[in-house]
Design a protein around this motif. Structure first.
Motif, short mmCIF file in Angstrom:
data_model
loop_
_atom_site.label_atom_id
_atom_site.label_comp_id
_atom_site.label_asym_id
_atom_site.label_seq_id
_atom_site.Cartn_x
_atom_site.Cartn_y
_atom_site.Cartn_z
N GLU A 5 0.81 -1.22 0.00
CA GLU A 5 0.00 0.00 0.00
C GLU A 5 0.84 1.27 0.00
OE1 GLU A 5 -3.67 -0.18 0.01
OE2 GLU A 5 -2.83 -2.05 -0.74
N HIS A 6 2.16 1.12 -0.10
CA HIS A 6 3.09 2.26 -0.17
C HIS A 6 2.99 3.18 1.05
CE1 HIS A 6 3.86 1.00 -4.28
NE2 HIS A 6 2.56 1.10 -4.55
N LEU A 7 2.83 2.57 2.23
CA LEU A 7 2.85 3.35 3.46
C LEU A 7 4.27 3.82 3.75
CD1 LEU A 7 0.55 1.16 5.72
CD2 LEU A 7 -0.06 3.28 4.55
N GLU A 8 4.36 4.93 4.49
CA GLU A 8 5.67 5.42 4.89
C GLU A 8 6.11 4.86 6.23
OE1 GLU A 8 5.92 9.67 4.77
OE2 GLU A 8 5.07 9.81 2.75
N ARG A 9 5.13 4.72 7.15
CA ARG A 9 5.47 4.23 8.49
C ARG A 9 4.32 3.40 9.04
NH1 ARG A 9 7.85 9.05 8.25
NH2 ARG A 9 5.80 10.05 8.35
N ILE A 10 4.68 2.44 9.89
CA ILE A 10 3.71 1.70 10.69
C ILE A 10 4.16 1.79 12.14
CG2 ILE A 10 2.69 -0.56 11.21
CD1 ILE A 10 2.98 -1.29 8.30
N ARG A 11 3.23 2.07 13.03
CA ARG A 11 3.62 2.21 14.41
C ARG A 11 2.57 1.62 15.34
NH1 ARG A 11 3.09 8.11 12.93
NH2 ARG A 11 1.13 8.88 13.79
N ALA A 12 2.95 1.49 16.60
CA ALA A 12 2.05 0.93 17.60
C ALA A 12 2.48 1.40 18.97
CB ALA A 12 2.07 -0.60 17.53
N GLU A 13 1.56 1.29 19.93
CA GLU A 13 1.86 1.51 21.33
C GLU A 13 1.66 0.19 22.06
OE1 GLU A 13 -0.51 4.71 22.77
OE2 GLU A 13 0.52 6.23 21.59
N LYS B 13 12.18 -8.22 16.40
CA LYS B 13 12.60 -9.25 15.46
C LYS B 13 12.31 -8.84 14.01
CE LYS B 13 11.13 -13.33 16.49
NZ LYS B 13 10.25 -14.52 16.57
N LEU B 14 11.20 -8.09 13.81
CA LEU B 14 10.78 -7.72 12.46
C LEU B 14 11.24 -6.34 12.05
CD1 LEU B 14 7.18 -9.25 12.42
CD2 LEU B 14 9.25 -10.15 11.37
N GLY B 15 12.12 -5.71 12.85
CA GLY B 15 12.75 -4.47 12.42
C GLY B 15 12.16 -3.19 12.97
N PHE B 16 11.23 -3.26 13.91
CA PHE B 16 10.68 -2.05 14.52
C PHE B 16 11.70 -1.43 15.47
CE2 PHE B 16 6.79 -3.89 13.05
CZ PHE B 16 5.87 -2.87 12.96
N GLN B 17 11.67 -0.11 15.54
CA GLN B 17 12.44 0.62 16.53
C GLN B 17 11.54 0.89 17.73
OE1 GLN B 17 15.79 1.40 16.12
NE2 GLN B 17 15.56 0.14 14.26
N LEU B 18 12.03 0.59 18.94
CA LEU B 18 11.22 0.77 20.15
C LEU B 18 11.81 1.88 21.01
CD1 LEU B 18 10.17 -2.07 19.25
CD2 LEU B 18 9.94 -2.60 21.67
N ARG B 19 10.96 2.68 21.61
CA ARG B 19 11.40 3.67 22.58
C ARG B 19 10.33 3.78 23.66
NH1 ARG B 19 8.85 8.58 22.16
NH2 ARG B 19 7.67 8.95 20.23
N ARG B 20 10.78 4.04 24.86
CA ARG B 20 9.86 4.14 26.00
C ARG B 20 9.35 5.56 26.12
NH1 ARG B 20 9.29 1.03 30.78
NH2 ARG B 20 8.23 2.19 32.44
N ASP B 21 8.04 5.71 26.25
CA ASP B 21 7.42 7.01 26.50
C ASP B 21 7.04 7.05 27.96
OD1 ASP B 21 5.56 9.17 26.79
OD2 ASP B 21 5.24 9.15 24.62
N ALA B 22 7.89 7.68 28.77
CA ALA B 22 7.69 7.68 30.22
C ALA B 22 6.41 8.42 30.60
CB ALA B 22 8.89 8.33 30.91
N GLU B 23 6.06 9.46 29.84
CA GLU B 23 4.88 10.25 30.18
C GLU B 23 3.60 9.43 30.02
OE1 GLU B 23 2.64 14.32 28.63
OE2 GLU B 23 4.78 14.05 28.26
#
Length: 917
Positions: free
Chosen positions: A871-879, A893-903
């Motif tokens: 579908e030519h998406l630029e980004r996929i994200r999740a919480e 494992k599938l290449g996502f970058q993870l970061r913690r949102d403390a707030e």
């Protein structure tokens, strides 16, 4: 392992833009800085009017006039170009001659302006020179992220902020109605009308030529806007149908969308080669499109805003049955005429209701609906009659009519009715008169009980209300599971290839019936004979009586050239019929190639009903389907319904219900009913044919013989696109069909095979079973809080999860079939939802507790990534909840970058795709 994506997501929908912070169209509707390019002090000019409107209605931001000829405009420092403005500009308003606009848009892109409104005229509406200017503007837009409204528009207003970015004389009052119009002149007229009628707006938008921002963009924006409770639209052209339908379908369930469209004249396809093409007028197709997405169409501007008010104040009726309470017979009759003439029905009072009314009304009340409570009705009589009538299960809505008579107290009656404003079914009123009823009418309106000067107006609006409910239910009713697919695609491909190689656009009747049979549509046995003796041999094999029809690659309507001979009882009759057809066709066409022989088929006793099913092309919506009464007089009777493919069984039934023949199909005058369930399935298969076979330009079955024991296509014709048309040039469907290409088969770690496929509306029962398997931990991980099973499996909720717009989102289910019983089970579900106004998407996932830790989550997420790339998406994200370690490992494992949102207390996962992916 349980996989989640969204915080606070009870409906499984993505974050709306209002929560996530910024929407690209905020630059236009909530700007902090505005540049007016073409600002001037010349009286009567657009540039001066816009600048003055911005100055005289403070919106909380800064204004920068742009004019290379002046150091200041109306006392405000001016700048030569947009690049010279000392602050970042959210919105630029261009009011300069059309030839200068493309370069100015380019300068805005270079200056990182976020939004532009082009007020200037002189573009496509003036011809090829204007079209070229628009193409230049598009080229600039591709270089950046700028969003543009116009050209040739009045501008936009946000009354809640005091923003008047238009050249209208006044700013609209704040309110809850979002108004979008393609006509700037109509905007001005509506604005004047709104002051007189005290109508307020959340947004007031002149959309212009829709060079960039279109109906879909604005419907999504207003759908997310907390100030907007309903959306009203004046439309002249639909633009991108798929964008409009996708947005409207998503928003209409929570916010009414009401449309008035210019141009109701039927523009039938003059060059159509089939009955279907001649009968499917563009206005009918537009109505079908609105039904498909749950949008209400009205006929007048007053109805447009009356319906916005009514739907905001009262619940939608469940059906078309109205109960009328009146103190005068005449107005009740007028309301009844208006109701029944436009498709509504009078509710039949139950015996219990009549008995209860007998106990509280004078002996001479009407004893039927309309409930005439007599001219001396006091307020308490009105209230009691309303209370009793509202409890009748046969009633879907109520209309209370008051005419001022000597004993009438309009104000006190209104006070008595105020407490009935929330009956669970709609209540409308008509307080007839002038000054003496004004106070009572105001009390009713304050209690959210709409009141109208005339009872026929109220009855007409009730008809709009139940049709609106009817359309919405049609979208979200759970259909019957379609029959298993048994399509012979290889045979179809060969037929099309042979025709295109021969540069033919018309398939023969024999080929057309082969086409239908390949999709499981029953056809009368048909064989080709190229000589009289061959025809006799076929007839002997089939058995007499038989029918002979012209076999031709160029003639569509065989009866027009004497190409049909019926009820042939013996060999001699067949020979004579063959010669007669050959001679007549040659005489009438003067074309020796028009006659290639005949088809021979059994003479079918036409006991039952002759129907027509077809599809033709609409210039805006692509393929459209037609169903109705068939036979030779099909264009005379014109009893037909139009729908957009693809269909499911519910949509197929709704299509049938729109025709007059539908009543007969249910059985009349001793005739047995047609198998309507089988007819639904046939329509679904036909729609599948239309969706999949894009080389077809027109297709028609006429007649389809329908009786209690069979459905049989007696005749068929198919027209292909011109051989010079390329696959890339084939029309696109207005509604994206089921994306079967996103189907994969995998084996779990225990070697059980699962199918991963897109969700279907028919999956609702399986989804209920799936939710019954989930543990509390799985539910908590998915929704970030506990949701009870009853709430999770509510029909209203699950239908929105199963009935998705595949253009906007995709849900994949992992399905396993029991080898012994054949029963299906959903093991997991994953959803990918595009975010409004961006090229990003969010995903969410849940796995049945019994099938966790078998690699299923990884498979599903990997499939979602494949979809995202397609579908030519630029980004996929999740919480993801911090304690949901399993999901975090799958994402890594599938290449996502993870970061913690403390707030927010969550882990945010994101993956980006390269542009060339």
């Amino acid at each position: 392992m349980t996989i989640v994506s969204f915080a606070n997501c009870q409906s499984d929908r993505v974050h709306d833009i209002w929560r996530s912070g910024y929407h690209p169209l905020d630059a236009i509707f909530s700007p902090k800085t505005i540049a007016v390019i073409g600002a001037t002090e010349r009286d009567g000019s657009v540039g001066r009017t816009v600048l003055w409107n911005l100055m005289s209605h403070p919106f909380g931001g800064t204004i920068f006039p742009v004019n290379p000829q002046r150091p200041s405009v109306l006392g405000i420092k001016a700048y030569p170009t947009i690049a010279d403005v000392p602050e970042a500009v959210d919105l630029a308003i261009i009011a300069t001659p059309a030839p200068t606009v493309p370069d100015l848009v380019g300068e805005c892109v270079d200056a990182n302006v976020k939004g532009v409104i082009i007020l200037s005229a002189g573009f496509r509406e003036v011809g090829s020179a204007g079209v070229e200017l628009e193409q230049q503007i598009r080229a600039h837009l591709k270089r950046g992220q700028l969003r543009l409204i116009g050209p040739n528009c009045l501008g936009v207003m946000n009354p809640h902020l005091g923003l008047n970015a238009t050249f209208a004389n006044s700013i609209a009052k704040p309110g809850k109605v979002g108004f979008i119009s393609q006509s700037g002149a109509l905007c001005s007229a509506i604005l004047d009308w709104s002051f007189h009628e005290n109508v307020g707006f959340s947004s007031f938008i002149s959309i212009g030529s829709m060079l960039d921002v279109d109906w879909g963009d604005l419907i999504y924006y207003l759908g997310d806007d907390p100030h907007t409770e309903s959306i009203v639209i004046y439309m002249e052209s639909i633009g991108d149908p798929r964008s409009f339908l996708s947005a409207a379908r998503e928003v209409a369930l929570t916010k009414p969308i009401i449309v008035i469209k210019a141009g109701r004249t039927e523009a039938a396809a003059k060059a159509a080669t089939s009955h279907t093409g001649a009968m499917a007028g563009s206005d009918d197709v537009f109505n079908a499109a609105l039904r498909r997405c749950g949008v209400l169409r009205v006929d007048s501007i007053s109805d447009l805003f009356d319906m916005a008010e009514v739907l905001a104040k009262q619940p939608r009726p469940k059906g078309s049955r109205l109960t009328i309470i009146t103190n005068a017979g005449g107005p009740g009759v007028l309301a009844t005429d208006a109701l029944v003439t436009n498709g509504g029905t009078l509710a039949e009072l139950s015996p219990e209701t009549i008995e209860a009314l007998n106990q509280h009304l004078p002996a001479h009340w009407s004893h039927h609906n309309p409930i005439d409570i007599l001219g001396d009705a006091e307020p308490e009589r009105y209230a009691k009659a309303l209370e009793i009538a509202a409890q009748d299960p046969n009633s879907d809505g109520l209309l209370v009519i008051l005419t001022p008579q000597a004993m009438t107290d309009p104000t006190r009656t209104a006070q008595q009715l105020q407490s009935y404003s929330q009956l669970g079914k709609p209540i409308l009123t008509s307080w007839m008169g002038n000054s003496e009823i004004a106070a009572g009418a105001e009390l009713l309106n304050q209690a959210k009980i709409p009141t109208f000067a005339y009872p026929d107006t109220a009855a007409r609006l009730f008809n709009y209300m139940w049709r609106y409910s009817y359309n919405l239910r049609g979208i979200y009713e759970t259909p019957t599971l379609a029959e298993a697919e048994t399509v012979n695609r290889l045979e179809i491909e060969q037929i099309i290839q042979n025709a295109r190689t021969a540069r033919r656009t018309l398939l023969t009747e024999f080929e057309s019936k082969q086409f239908l049979a390949a999709y499981g549509i029953p056809t009368v046995e048909t064989q080709v004979a190229r000589s009289a003796e061959a025809a006799v041999q076929v007839a002997e094999k089939l058995g007499y009586p038989v029918v002979l029809k012209l076999y031709s690659e160029t003639i569509t309507h065989k009866t027009d050239v004497g190409g049909v001979q019926l009820n042939l009882l013996n060999a001699e009759a067949v020979r004579e019929a063959y010669q007669a057809i050959a001679a007549t066709v040659l005489q009438r066409t003067q074309d020796a190639q028009a006659f290639l022989g005949v088809t021979v088929q059994p003479m079918i006793q036409r006991e039952g009903y002759e129907l027509i099913i077809g599809s033709s092309l609409d210039p805006q919506f692509g393929s459209v389907m037609l169903f109705g009464s068939g036979g030779q007089l099909v264009e005379v009777y014109r009893d037909r319904a139009i729908a957009l493919p693809p269909l499911n069984t519910t949509l197929a039934r709704r299509m049938m219900e729109q025709t007059h023949i539908y009543r007969a199909l249910q059985g009349v005058r001793g005739r047995k009913a047609v198998d309507l369930a089988a007819l639904e399935q046939l329509l679904v298969r036909f729609s599948q044919l239309v969706v999949e076979q894009r080389w077809i330009k027109e297709i028609e079955i006429n007649p389809l013989l329908a009786s209690a024991d069979k459905l049989l296509a007696l005749d068929a014709r198919i027209v292909l696109h011109d051989p010079d048309v390329t696959e890339a040039e084939l029309p696109k469907l207005a509604v994206r069909p089921y994306p079967s290409q996103f189907t994969w088969k995998y084996k779990l770690s225990d070697q059980k095979e699962v199918t991963i496929r897109p969700i279907r509306p028919e999956d609702e029962p399986l989804l209920i079973q799936f939710h019954q398997t989930l543990s509390e931990e799985s539910v908590y991980f998915r929704y970030f809080h506990m949701i009870g099973l009853k709430q999770r499996i509510a029909h209203e909720r699950l239908t929105r999860l199963c009935f998705i717009d595949y253009d906007r989102e995709l849900a994949l289910v992992a399905e396993r079939k029991d080898a012994q019983t054949g029963a299906s089970e959903i093991l997991a579900i994953a959803r990918l939802s595009k975010l409004h106004a961006t090229n990003d998407a969010e995903f969410g996932m849940m796995v049945n507790d019994r099938y966790q830790r078998q690699g299923l989550g990884t498979m599903l997420l990997n499939c979602l990534l494949k979809v995202g790339r397609h579908e030519h998406l630029e980004r996929i994200r999740a919480e993801i909840l911090c304690e949901n370690r399993a999901m975090q490992r799958v994402c890594e494992k599938l290449g996502f970058q993870l970061r913690r949102d403390a707030e927010e207390g969550v882990m945010k996962a994101e993956i980006s795709f390269a542009i060339d992916e």
